[in-house]
Design a protein around this motif. Structure first.
Motif, PDB file in Angstrom:
ATOM      1  N   GLU A 189     -50.795   0.329  26.867  1.00 20.74           N
ATOM      2  CA  GLU A 189     -50.047  -0.204  28.013  1.00 20.74           C
ATOM      3  C   GLU A 189     -48.595  -0.493  27.646  1.00 20.74           C
ATOM      4  O   GLU A 189     -47.693  -0.304  28.472  1.00 20.74           O
ATOM      5  CB  GLU A 189     -50.724  -1.451  28.556  1.00 20.74           C
ATOM      6  N   ARG A 192     -47.000   2.862  27.657  1.00 21.76           N
ATOM      7  CA  ARG A 192     -47.059   3.489  28.974  1.00 21.76           C
ATOM      8  C   ARG A 192     -45.978   2.954  29.911  1.00 21.76           C
ATOM      9  O   ARG A 192     -45.325   3.719  30.615  1.00 21.76           O
ATOM     10  CB  ARG A 192     -48.443   3.242  29.588  1.00 21.76           C
ATOM     11  N   SER A 196     -47.257   7.531  34.499  1.00 20.78           N
ATOM     12  CA  SER A 196     -48.453   8.376  34.476  1.00 20.78           C
ATOM     13  C   SER A 196     -48.620   8.926  33.070  1.00 20.78           C
ATOM     14  O   SER A 196     -47.708   8.881  32.242  1.00 20.78           O
ATOM     15  CB  SER A 196     -48.326   9.515  35.485  1.00 20.78           C
ATOM     16  N   LYS A 198     -51.163  11.728  30.301  1.00 19.34           N
ATOM     17  CA  LYS A 198     -52.251  12.676  30.073  1.00 19.34           C
ATOM     18  C   LYS A 198     -52.676  12.564  28.624  1.00 19.34           C
ATOM     19  O   LYS A 198     -51.851  12.511  27.716  1.00 19.34           O
ATOM     20  CB  LYS A 198     -51.848  14.109  30.430  1.00 19.34           C
ATOM     21  N   ASN A 208     -56.519  12.559  32.518  1.00 17.15           N
ATOM     22  CA  ASN A 208     -55.333  11.890  33.058  1.00 17.15           C
ATOM     23  C   ASN A 208     -55.644  10.598  33.792  1.00 17.15           C
ATOM     24  O   ASN A 208     -54.853  10.129  34.615  1.00 17.15           O
ATOM     25  CB  ASN A 208     -54.541  12.837  33.971  1.00 17.15           C
ATOM     26  N   LYS A 209     -56.783   9.994  33.483  1.00 15.35           N
ATOM     27  CA  LYS A 209     -57.068   8.666  34.020  1.00 15.35           C
ATOM     28  C   LYS A 209     -57.989   7.913  33.065  1.00 15.35           C
ATOM     29  O   LYS A 209     -58.684   8.521  32.239  1.00 15.35           O
ATOM     30  CB  LYS A 209     -57.712   8.752  35.411  1.00 15.35           C
ATOM     31  N   ILE A 210     -57.968   6.601  33.172  1.00 13.73           N
ATOM     32  CA  ILE A 210     -58.850   5.743  32.386  1.00 13.73           C
ATOM     33  C   ILE A 210     -59.986   5.277  33.288  1.00 13.73           C
ATOM     34  O   ILE A 210     -59.749   4.701  34.356  1.00 13.73           O
ATOM     35  CB  ILE A 210     -58.108   4.518  31.826  1.00 13.73           C
ATOM     36  N   SER A 211     -61.219   5.537  32.878  1.00 18.96           N
ATOM     37  CA  SER A 211     -62.385   5.116  33.650  1.00 18.96           C
ATOM     38  C   SER A 211     -62.807   3.710  33.230  1.00 18.96           C
ATOM     39  O   SER A 211     -62.473   3.243  32.139  1.00 18.96           O
ATOM     40  CB  SER A 211     -63.549   6.086  33.431  1.00 18.96           C
ATOM     41  N   GLU A 212     -63.543   3.054  34.109  1.00 18.88           N
ATOM     42  CA  GLU A 212     -64.070   1.728  33.780  1.00 18.88           C
ATOM     43  C   GLU A 212     -65.437   1.820  33.121  1.00 18.88           C
ATOM     44  O   GLU A 212     -65.824   0.932  32.368  1.00 18.88           O
ATOM     45  CB  GLU A 212     -64.156   0.875  35.045  1.00 18.88           C
ATOM     46  N   ASP A 216     -68.379   6.519  36.136  1.00 23.21           N
ATOM     47  CA  ASP A 216     -67.270   6.899  37.015  1.00 23.21           C
ATOM     48  C   ASP A 216     -67.122   8.403  37.162  1.00 23.21           C
ATOM     49  O   ASP A 216     -66.388   8.869  38.043  1.00 23.21           O
ATOM     50  CB  ASP A 216     -65.950   6.311  36.479  1.00 23.21           C
TER      51      ASP A 216
END
Length: 275
Positions: A189, A192, A196, A198, A208-212, A216
């Motif tokens: 973070e 970042r 955005s 990757k 290209n995203k962080i899952s919980e 998901d």
């Protein structure tokens, strides 16, 4: 109640773990012995650091942590006893201590080993057990061993950071073959800054995203999460990320071999680009 944790690279194939526990219980039968792991890969300091660091912070204050990893990297004259953030840590003077803590310990003592003793694992455990008994009986840590001893330091394995990316090394592959990278949520973070991103590994695998959670994504799909230790993890829902992608854990031996690294570098690192 005195909690004692055990972490080693010994495995479970012979008598040694049982004998170690017997040594501790002979010194103090009231100790509560807790296994963290005895399957640390031999000589793998980054893996040992990750496992110990993730476990230690969950224990009550004044827990005793015994680390028997690469115990005989060199002929030992002393064992180390560190006191840091109200936790006791016993280990060899082999560089692992500051790799686990990633900072200077609050206090380090040298626990002397007898010159004439046969310095095997059980002898070292016996010395640790006697020291724990002295501490548990109220003896001050300042009166045990050599205060402020100079000890060998090994640099922690940290990610490479730049304004446009952060590159981490694979430090652990768990029982489900999920891949853990030495990038924490905080490091991610901070680099970042709301941009955005990757996550790239191998030559063309991108997330290209962080899952919980694993749920998901659909079964068989790849994902990235921050695990319970807050480290970046690459996984496949109900799949085998390490095996499918051919990902390998960081290796000191490979790091010292240019020929091997040319072939395996991409398989040992994960890069996050920020845009």
């Amino acid at each position: 109640m005195n909690f004692v944790t055990l972490t080693s690279d010994i495995g479970h194939n012979d008598y040694l773990i049982g004998a170690i526990k017997a040594q501790l219980l002979q010194a103090n039968p009231d100790l509560q012995l807790i296994d963290i792991s005895h399957n640390i890969a031999p000589f793998n300091f980054p893996q040992a650091s990750y496992v110990c660091r993730g476990a230690f912070k969950n224990f009550p204050e004044f827990t005793y942590h015994i680390i028997l990893v690469n115990l005989f990297d060199k002929k030992p004259k002393n064992l180390l006893l560190a006191f840091h953030k109200n936790q006791y840590i016993f280990c060899a003077d082999n560089g692992l201590l500051n790799m686990i803590l990633e900072e200077k310990p609050d206090m380090v003592m040298g626990i002397k080993l007898e010159k004439s003793a046969v310095k095997n694992t059980l002898y070292c455990t016996k010395i640790i057990a006697e020291t724990i008994s002295r501490l548990a009986n109220g003896e001050s840590i300042q009166k045990i061993g050599i205060p402020d001893i100079n000890f060998f330091e090994k640099n922690p394995l940290l990610p490479v950071e730049s304004s446009g990316f952060i590159e981490g090394q694979i430090i652990f592959i768990d029982n489900f073959e999920n891949v853990i990278v030495n990038i924490t949520r905080q490091q991610f973070e901070e680099q970042r800054q709301g941009r955005s991103f990757k996550i790239v590994f191998l030559r063309d695998e991108v997330i290209n995203k962080i899952s919980e959670s694993y749920a998901d994504v659909q079964d068989g799909e790849k994902l990235a999460i921050f695990n319970s230790a807050d480290y970046l993890e690459i996984a496949i829902n109900k799949g085998n990320a390490a095996g499918l992608f051919g990902l390998k854990g960081y290796s000191d031996k490979a790091n010292h071999s240019a020929a091997i690294m040319q072939n395996q570098l991409l398989y040992q690192t994960v890069k996050v680009y920020f845009e």
